[in-house]
Write a protein that holds these residues in place. Structure first.
Motif, PDB file in Angstrom:
ATOM      1  N   PRO A 166     -35.726 -10.805   2.179  1.00 51.89           N
ATOM      2  CA  PRO A 166     -37.093 -11.325   2.281  1.00 51.89           C
ATOM      3  C   PRO A 166     -37.762 -11.409   0.921  1.00 51.89           C
ATOM      4  CG  PRO A 166     -36.691  -9.623   3.920  1.00 51.89           C
ATOM      5  CD  PRO A 166     -35.523  -9.594   2.980  1.00 51.89           C
ATOM      6  N   HIS A 167     -38.752 -12.279   0.847  1.00 51.05           N
ATOM      7  CA  HIS A 167     -39.573 -12.409  -0.366  1.00 51.05           C
ATOM      8  C   HIS A 167     -40.667 -11.349  -0.304  1.00 51.05           C
ATOM      9  CE1 HIS A 167     -41.454 -14.107  -3.792  1.00 51.05           C
ATOM     10  NE2 HIS A 167     -42.486 -14.644  -3.155  1.00 51.05           N
ATOM     11  N   TYR A 168     -40.833 -10.598  -1.392  1.00 48.16           N
ATOM     12  CA  TYR A 168     -41.769  -9.479  -1.379  1.00 48.16           C
ATOM     13  C   TYR A 168     -42.989  -9.706  -2.271  1.00 48.16           C
ATOM     14  CZ  TYR A 168     -38.392  -6.760   1.269  1.00 48.16           C
ATOM     15  OH  TYR A 168     -37.536  -6.305   2.251  1.00 48.16           O
ATOM     16  N   GLY A 169     -43.275 -10.970  -2.606  1.00 41.44           N
ATOM     17  CA  GLY A 169     -44.445 -11.244  -3.418  1.00 41.44           C
ATOM     18  C   GLY A 169     -45.218 -12.434  -2.898  1.00 41.44           C
ATOM     19  N   VAL A 170     -46.262 -12.800  -3.631  1.00 41.76           N
ATOM     20  CA  VAL A 170     -46.977 -14.043  -3.379  1.00 41.76           C
ATOM     21  C   VAL A 170     -46.783 -14.924  -4.608  1.00 41.76           C
ATOM     22  CG1 VAL A 170     -49.161 -13.046  -4.213  1.00 41.76           C
ATOM     23  CG2 VAL A 170     -49.198 -15.100  -2.805  1.00 41.76           C
ATOM     24  N   ASP A 171     -46.407 -16.175  -4.370  1.00 42.53           N
ATOM     25  CA  ASP A 171     -46.143 -17.112  -5.452  1.00 42.53           C
ATOM     26  C   ASP A 171     -47.366 -17.987  -5.700  1.00 42.53           C
ATOM     27  OD1 ASP A 171     -43.579 -16.142  -5.633  1.00 42.53           O
ATOM     28  OD2 ASP A 171     -42.684 -17.780  -4.467  1.00 42.53           O
ATOM     29  N   VAL A 172     -47.756 -18.082  -6.976  1.00 46.02           N
ATOM     30  CA  VAL A 172     -48.847 -18.958  -7.390  1.00 46.02           C
ATOM     31  C   VAL A 172     -48.234 -20.057  -8.246  1.00 46.02           C
ATOM     32  CG1 VAL A 172     -51.008 -19.136  -8.655  1.00 46.02           C
ATOM     33  CG2 VAL A 172     -50.502 -17.063  -7.341  1.00 46.02           C
ATOM     34  N   ALA A 173     -48.295 -21.293  -7.763  1.00 51.32           N
ATOM     35  CA  ALA A 173     -47.699 -22.422  -8.481  1.00 51.32           C
ATOM     36  C   ALA A 173     -48.643 -22.902  -9.577  1.00 51.32           C
ATOM     37  CB  ALA A 173     -47.394 -23.556  -7.512  1.00 51.32           C
ATOM     38  N   GLY A 209     -48.647   5.688  -8.161  1.00 49.00           N
ATOM     39  CA  GLY A 209     -47.522   4.944  -7.613  1.00 49.00           C
ATOM     40  C   GLY A 209     -47.794   3.493  -7.308  1.00 49.00           C
ATOM     41  N   VAL A 210     -49.033   3.036  -7.486  1.00 53.18           N
ATOM     42  CA  VAL A 210     -49.382   1.642  -7.204  1.00 53.18           C
ATOM     43  C   VAL A 210     -49.161   0.811  -8.471  1.00 53.18           C
ATOM     44  CG1 VAL A 210     -51.185   0.045  -6.456  1.00 53.18           C
ATOM     45  CG2 VAL A 210     -51.065   2.354  -5.471  1.00 53.18           C
ATOM     46  N   SER A 211     -48.402  -0.271  -8.349  1.00 55.76           N
ATOM     47  CA  SER A 211     -48.112  -1.099  -9.521  1.00 55.76           C
ATOM     48  C   SER A 211     -48.089  -2.568  -9.167  1.00 55.76           C
ATOM     49  CB  SER A 211     -46.771  -0.704 -10.151  1.00 55.76           C
ATOM     50  OG  SER A 211     -45.698  -0.957  -9.246  1.00 55.76           O
ATOM     51  N   SER A 212     -48.397  -3.396 -10.162  1.00 52.88           N
ATOM     52  CA  SER A 212     -48.236  -4.851 -10.074  1.00 52.88           C
ATOM     53  C   SER A 212     -47.009  -5.261 -10.868  1.00 52.88           C
ATOM     54  CB  SER A 212     -49.450  -5.584 -10.665  1.00 52.88           C
ATOM     55  OG  SER A 212     -50.573  -5.505  -9.834  1.00 52.88           O
ATOM     56  N   THR A 213     -46.247  -6.201 -10.329  1.00 47.26           N
ATOM     57  CA  THR A 213     -45.112  -6.780 -11.039  1.00 47.26           C
ATOM     58  C   THR A 213     -45.309  -8.286 -11.120  1.00 47.26           C
ATOM     59  OG1 THR A 213     -43.644  -5.051 -10.180  1.00 47.26           O
ATOM     60  CG2 THR A 213     -42.601  -7.007 -11.116  1.00 47.26           C
ATOM     61  N   PHE A 214     -45.083  -8.846 -12.308  1.00 44.56           N
ATOM     62  CA  PHE A 214     -45.166 -10.289 -12.519  1.00 44.56           C
ATOM     63  C   PHE A 214     -43.774 -10.792 -12.911  1.00 44.56           C
ATOM     64  CE2 PHE A 214     -49.485  -8.892 -14.154  1.00 44.56           C
ATOM     65  CZ  PHE A 214     -50.118  -9.122 -12.941  1.00 44.56           C
ATOM     66  N   LEU A 215     -43.304 -11.819 -12.200  1.00 46.85           N
ATOM     67  CA  LEU A 215     -41.961 -12.343 -12.423  1.00 46.85           C
ATOM     68  C   LEU A 215     -41.990 -13.788 -12.922  1.00 46.85           C
ATOM     69  CD1 LEU A 215     -40.222 -11.071  -9.142  1.00 46.85           C
ATOM     70  CD2 LEU A 215     -40.659  -9.820 -11.266  1.00 46.85           C
ATOM     71  N   HIS A 216     -40.922 -14.179 -13.599  1.00 45.74           N
ATOM     72  CA  HIS A 216     -40.674 -15.544 -14.072  1.00 45.74           C
ATOM     73  C   HIS A 216     -41.608 -15.961 -15.203  1.00 45.74           C
ATOM     74  CE1 HIS A 216     -38.157 -15.503 -10.588  1.00 45.74           C
ATOM     75  NE2 HIS A 216     -39.181 -15.497  -9.749  1.00 45.74           N
ATOM     76  N   VAL A 228     -54.623  -1.888 -20.244  1.00 45.15           N
ATOM     77  CA  VAL A 228     -55.325  -3.144 -20.020  1.00 45.15           C
ATOM     78  C   VAL A 228     -56.479  -2.931 -19.051  1.00 45.15           C
ATOM     79  CG1 VAL A 228     -53.279  -4.535 -20.494  1.00 45.15           C
ATOM     80  CG2 VAL A 228     -53.745  -3.800 -18.150  1.00 45.15           C
ATOM     81  N   LYS A 229     -57.471  -3.794 -19.171  1.00 43.73           N
ATOM     82  CA  LYS A 229     -58.605  -3.804 -18.265  1.00 43.73           C
ATOM     83  C   LYS A 229     -58.488  -5.010 -17.336  1.00 43.73           C
ATOM     84  CE  LYS A 229     -61.496  -1.184 -18.643  1.00 43.73           C
ATOM     85  NZ  LYS A 229     -61.608   0.196 -18.103  1.00 43.73           N
ATOM     86  N   GLN A 230     -59.083  -4.890 -16.167  1.00 43.70           N
ATOM     87  CA  GLN A 230     -59.069  -6.002 -15.221  1.00 43.70           C
ATOM     88  C   GLN A 230     -59.580  -7.274 -15.892  1.00 43.70           C
ATOM     89  OE1 GLN A 230     -61.993  -6.302 -11.820  1.00 43.70           O
ATOM     90  NE2 GLN A 230     -60.128  -5.922 -10.626  1.00 43.70           N
ATOM     91  N   GLY A 231     -58.814  -8.358 -15.744  1.00 41.48           N
ATOM     92  CA  GLY A 231     -59.196  -9.631 -16.341  1.00 41.48           C
ATOM     93  C   GLY A 231     -58.631  -9.877 -17.720  1.00 41.48           C
ATOM     94  N   ASP A 232     -57.984  -8.867 -18.325  1.00 46.86           N
ATOM     95  CA  ASP A 232     -57.361  -9.073 -19.631  1.00 46.86           C
ATOM     96  C   ASP A 232     -56.195 -10.052 -19.527  1.00 46.86           C
ATOM     97  OD1 ASP A 232     -59.077  -7.318 -20.836  1.00 46.86           O
ATOM     98  OD2 ASP A 232     -57.598  -5.729 -21.183  1.00 46.86           O
ATOM     99  N   LEU A 233     -56.049 -10.902 -20.521  1.00 40.27           N
ATOM    100  CA  LEU A 233     -54.911 -11.815 -20.593  1.00 40.27           C
ATOM    101  C   LEU A 233     -53.663 -11.018 -20.962  1.00 40.27           C
ATOM    102  CD1 LEU A 233     -53.849 -14.757 -20.609  1.00 40.27           C
ATOM    103  CD2 LEU A 233     -54.466 -14.834 -23.043  1.00 40.27           C
ATOM    104  N   VAL A 234     -52.616 -11.080 -20.111  1.00 41.62           N
ATOM    105  CA  VAL A 234     -51.426 -10.263 -20.344  1.00 41.62           C
ATOM    106  C   VAL A 234     -50.143 -11.079 -20.496  1.00 41.62           C
ATOM    107  CG1 VAL A 234     -52.405  -8.231 -19.209  1.00 41.62           C
ATOM    108  CG2 VAL A 234     -51.069  -9.874 -17.855  1.00 41.62           C
ATOM    109  N   ALA A 235     -50.128 -12.313 -19.966  1.00 39.05           N
ATOM    110  CA  ALA A 235     -48.871 -13.071 -19.981  1.00 39.05           C
ATOM    111  C   ALA A 235     -49.162 -14.540 -19.685  1.00 39.05           C
ATOM    112  CB  ALA A 235     -47.898 -12.498 -18.950  1.00 39.05           C
ATOM    113  N   GLU A 236     -48.064 -15.334 -19.667  1.00 37.32           N
ATOM    114  CA  GLU A 236     -48.159 -16.743 -19.295  1.00 37.32           C
ATOM    115  C   GLU A 236     -47.106 -17.065 -18.246  1.00 37.32           C
ATOM    116  OE1 GLU A 236     -47.851 -19.110 -22.806  1.00 37.32           O
ATOM    117  OE2 GLU A 236     -49.717 -18.327 -23.686  1.00 37.32           O
ATOM    118  N   LEU A 248     -45.915 -18.107 -10.741  1.00 38.52           N
ATOM    119  CA  LEU A 248     -46.003 -16.656 -10.889  1.00 38.52           C
ATOM    120  C   LEU A 248     -45.659 -16.006  -9.562  1.00 38.52           C
ATOM    121  CD1 LEU A 248     -46.893 -14.053 -12.469  1.00 38.52           C
ATOM    122  CD2 LEU A 248     -49.169 -14.420 -11.451  1.00 38.52           C
ATOM    123  N   ASP A 249     -44.721 -15.083  -9.575  1.00 38.46           N
ATOM    124  CA  ASP A 249     -44.404 -14.248  -8.418  1.00 38.46           C
ATOM    125  C   ASP A 249     -45.056 -12.894  -8.667  1.00 38.46           C
ATOM    126  OD1 ASP A 249     -43.305 -12.596  -6.476  1.00 38.46           O
ATOM    127  OD2 ASP A 249     -41.274 -13.382  -6.687  1.00 38.46           O
TER     128      ASP A 249
END
Length: 270
Positions: A166-173, A209-216, A228-236, A248-249
């Motif tokens: 199963p897919h375990y994330g939400v994808d944003v195109a 134990g709570v974490s965010s993962t960004f893929l691709h 980092v603070k909420q809203g900080d630019l972290v990746a592309e 983005l997954d």
């Protein structure tokens, strides 16, 4: 004392007698992160296992994609008195997605990349076991990127006719180079630019134990160890790893339990 609760509300209060109340925030459904607060000094057990509680009473736990529908939450007061709460969650139905035309090496990777995949998994697993005593997870999360939803949590993917996990994330195109922002405060515990399946991969720990993962990702803009603070630019956003297009997954974990990010943010059209 035994109390029972079953609801899909975003906030609830369970009263536990004269000492006060236990507060739980979250959806009572499979895949949900639950954020709670008890009287400082209490111990909390989730399904018989003690979970970490902050000195000020905050804690977190989660229900997996296919979790059982009845759970136990127990508060133990310093005196030894136990207050048990039965939690009843709702079962979810998931979408089936079929993806054709994916390079065969990603559907059934060749034996020579097995060691690389194992190393990737070990790095991700280690980062997700971080148990920092920060309370960032109690924030109201925001979407990390702009764009339509192209994939949802829990969906079963069939790649070139073969059923997969199963897919375990939400994808944003969104196009490569689209900004990715921290959905809540935290600390970067991992960035690897070229994992075999997930390509550019970043993990931000939000505490307990709570974490965010960004893929691709096409690019990481912060290093491991950066706060980092909420809203900080972290990746592309990018199209690295096993993908059919740029997106983005975004994933949410409570340690090894994979949760639905969409349950933490305002609804968005697919």
């Amino acid at each position: 004392m035994l109390s029972r609760y079953s609801s899909a509300l975003l906030a609830l209060f369970i009263f536990s007698g004269a000492v006060g109340a236990i507060e739980l925030r979250g959806n009572m459904i499979q895949g949900s992160l639950i954020r709670g607060k008890t009287t400082p000094g209490n111990t909390v057990l989730f399904n018989g296992k003690e979970i970490d509680v902050a000195a000020t009473g905050e804690f977190a736990f989660g229900f997996s994609r296919d979790d059982v529908l009845e759970h136990s939450l127990v508060e133990v007061e310093p005196s030894g008195k136990r207050n048990e709460h039965k939690l009843y969650i709702s079962k979810r139905e998931y979408n089936i997605q079929r993806i054709e035309g994916l390079p065969q090496k990603y559907v059934a990777p060749p034996p020579e990349v097995t060691a690389r995949i194992r190393k990737d998994n070990q790095q991700v697993g280690q980062a997700r076991q971080t148990n920092d005593k920060r309370l960032d997870f109690m924030q109201d999360f925001i979407w990390p990127a702009e764009g339509p939803i192209s994939g949802v949590y829990g969906s079963q993917r069939v790649l070139n006719g073969e059923p997969r996990n199963p897919h375990y994330g939400v994808d944003v195109a969104a196009p490569t180079g689209t900004p990715v922002y921290a959905p809540a405060d935290g600390i970067v515990t991992l960035f690897v630019p070229d994992m075999y399946y997930s390509g550019g991969t970043m993990i931000i720990d939000h505490g307990f134990g709570v974490s965010s993962t960004f893929l691709h990702l096409s690019k990481g803009l912060v290093e491991k160890g950066t706060q980092v603070k909420q809203g900080d630019l972290v990746a592309e956003i990018g199209a690295t790893g096993r993908v059919t297009g740029a997106h983005l997954d975004w994933r949410i974990n409570w340690f090894k339990v994979r949760l639905d990010p969409e349950l933490l943010v305002p609804s968005r059209k697919q």
